[in-house]
Design a protein around this motif. Structure first.
Motif, short mmCIF file in Angstrom:
data_model
loop_
_atom_site.label_atom_id
_atom_site.label_comp_id
_atom_site.label_asym_id
_atom_site.label_seq_id
_atom_site.Cartn_x
_atom_site.Cartn_y
_atom_site.Cartn_z
N GLN A 1 0.84 -1.19 0.00
CA GLN A 1 0.00 0.00 0.00
C GLN A 1 0.88 1.24 0.00
N LEU A 2 0.82 1.99 -1.09
CA LEU A 2 1.54 3.26 -1.21
C LEU A 2 0.49 4.33 -1.47
N TYR A 3 0.05 4.96 -0.39
CA TYR A 3 -1.05 5.92 -0.46
C TYR A 3 -0.53 7.35 -0.27
N TYR A 4 -1.16 8.28 -0.97
CA TYR A 4 -0.81 9.70 -0.86
C TYR A 4 -2.05 10.48 -0.44
N SER A 5 -1.90 11.39 0.50
CA SER A 5 -3.01 12.31 0.76
C SER A 5 -3.18 13.17 -0.49
N SER A 6 -4.40 13.50 -0.85
CA SER A 6 -4.67 14.01 -2.20
C SER A 6 -4.20 15.44 -2.44
N THR A 7 -3.94 16.22 -1.39
CA THR A 7 -3.48 17.59 -1.61
C THR A 7 -2.02 17.77 -1.20
N ASN B 1 3.01 0.68 3.52
CA ASN B 1 2.95 -0.53 4.34
C ASN B 1 2.77 -1.72 3.42
N HIS B 2 2.93 -2.90 3.98
CA HIS B 2 2.66 -4.11 3.19
C HIS B 2 2.20 -5.23 4.12
N ASN B 3 1.43 -6.13 3.54
CA ASN B 3 1.01 -7.32 4.28
C ASN B 3 0.97 -8.52 3.33
N PRO C 1 8.29 7.70 4.66
CA PRO C 1 6.84 7.52 4.71
C PRO C 1 6.29 7.38 6.12
N ILE C 2 5.01 7.60 6.22
CA ILE C 2 4.26 7.27 7.44
C ILE C 2 3.89 5.79 7.34
N THR C 3 4.17 5.04 8.37
CA THR C 3 3.88 3.60 8.34
C THR C 3 2.70 3.22 9.23
N SER C 4 2.22 4.18 10.00
CA SER C 4 1.07 3.93 10.87
C SER C 4 -0.22 4.41 10.20
N LYS C 5 -1.17 3.53 10.06
CA LYS C 5 -2.46 3.88 9.45
C LYS C 5 -3.14 5.00 10.23
N ASP C 6 -3.16 4.90 11.54
CA ASP C 6 -3.82 5.91 12.38
C ASP C 6 -3.15 7.27 12.24
N GLU C 7 -1.81 7.27 12.20
CA GLU C 7 -1.09 8.53 12.05
C GLU C 7 -1.38 9.18 10.70
#
Length: 404
Positions: free
Chosen positions: A61-67, A74-76, A106-112
């Motif tokens: 999962q390589l996600y970017y905040s849109s702005t 992360n990976h599983n 990167p940020i690796t914590s989903k909550d963060e």
């Protein structure tokens, strides 16, 4: 041995299939699989085969905040290879490969990462707004904006650029990061402007870079280096809108001679052909009643004045628009068109033939025979016909788009 190989093959997956890219606007988007888009390539991270070894059911999962383009990584997986069971063979360190290549923290914590989304509404694009336009998207009208940066003057934009250029590795073959300390670079960023109550969001759409080269004797030649529009925004007319906006940005600049393109992809060639044809088809020298008379310097001058189109590209535009104006049921007109295009395509062979005439004076008989074989007439005719058909196929795609 065969048994071990078969067992190991269970732990091979394809990078393109397991990397999930996403632009995240909200917490709901984070969990919405419909927002995922896949890379076009991963060989620049994982090697030519684009294979990743050592996992079953891998999901990256390589996600970017849109702005702001904050990055979550992360990976599983359901199983990771155990070196103790497979003669010490270890799994690829995919996270390290991504972090090192993209040069990110990167940020690796989903909550963060989800907490970071609260800061999205504070983002405002830097640079000068040069163009705004609208598009119908997802059942409603969306506003889009193009911003120009003359140089990497703001630390905030330098940081933003470092994040947005990470997409290159997945969508531009032969990608590399540019020298942002070089003031000859120009940057254009594209955003979707989204108003939500009292707040306004600027969702990242893509960007373009241009380089200013010296053109003899006292001009600048602009070379388009990179153009990236992210998959969620592709096939919506943004490329044509943006390219035309950049043309307009320089059309009155007397210091700029023309535009060229650095190693364009097939998609960019089609985009450029379409935009340049749209410009030229309204010029007097490209009209159907005169275009069949042949290519002229007037065409070059008009296209240069209107949109600073390079003379080689003007010739290509001429061939597309002349084909568009040719009555395909008129055998003589079709023949005249084919001969003119093939004469241009034959120029490299003609140069080679002229060089051969010079070499006849100095080559030994056996060397001359080998050189003449290289310009065999039958092979040349076959090659010319192949090139001609490839050009016609490409031209007809542009003509189809011009007619739509």
């Amino acid at each position: 041995m065969n048994s071990l190989k078969s067992d190991l093959e269970q732990f091979i997956c394809v990078g393109n299939d397991v990397v999930e890219l996403k632009l995240v606007k909200s917490e709901d988007d984070f969990f919405n699989n419909k927002k995922v888009f896949r890379p076009e390539m991963t060989h620049q991270l994982f090697g030519q085969t684009e294979n990743i070894f050592g996992y079953k059911d891998l999901r990256i999962q390589l996600y970017y905040s849109s702005t702001r383009l904050a990055v979550y990584l992360n990976h599983n997986y359901s199983e990771k290879i155990n070196p103790n069971q497979y003669e010490g063979v270890k799994a690829d360190n995919v996270i390290k490969a991504i972090v090192d290549t993209l040069e990110i923290q990167p940020i690796t914590s989903k909550d963060e990462f989800i907490k970071e989304l609260a800061k999205e509404s504070t983002f405002k694009p830097s640079g000068n707004l040069i163009h705004s336009y609208s598009r119908e998207r997802e059942g409603s009208t969306s506003q889009f904006q193009v911003y120009k940066h003359d140089r990497m003057s703001l630390d905030s934009f330098r940081e933003y650029h470092s994040r947005m250029q990470t997409f290159l590795w997945f969508f531009i073959d032969g990608a590399s990061y540019i020298d942002t300390d070089d003031d000859q670079w120009l940057y254009y960023t594209f955003f979707e402007k989204q108003v939500e109550g009292s707040s306004t969001r600027y969702n990242f759409v893509g960007y373009m870079t241009l380089y200013r080269y010296y053109a003899y004797p006292d001009k600048i030649r602009l070379r388009i280096s990179q153009l990236l529009i992210l998959p969620p925004y592709q096939k919506q007319g943004h490329g044509a809108e943006i390219l035309q906006a950049i043309y307009r940005d320089f059309v009155s600049d007397i210091n700029v001679l023309d535009f060229t393109v650095e190693d364009p992809s097939d998609n960019f060639v089609r985009l450029r052909d379409y935009v340049d044809c749209k410009v030229c088809m309204n010029l007097p020298s490209f009209q159907a009643d005169v275009i069949h008379k042949g290519f002229t310097h007037t065409m070059e001058n008009e296209a240069l004045e209107k949109s600073k189109i390079h003379k080689k590209q003007v010739r290509r535009v001429y061939e597309i628009l002349r084909l568009r104006a040719t009555d395909m049921s008129d055998a003589e007109a079709v023949k005249a068109y084919r001969i003119e295009v093939k004469q241009r395509l034959n120029i490299p062979f003609q140069k080679q033939k002229n060089e051969l005439e010079k070499l006849k004076k100095v080559l030994k008989p056996e060397e001359l025979a080998a050189a003449m074989q290289a310009v065999d007439t039958n092979e040349r005719f076959k090659m010319l016909e192949k090139w001609y058909q490839e050009h016609i196929d490409a031209y007809m795609r542009v003509i189809g788009k011009l007619s739509s």
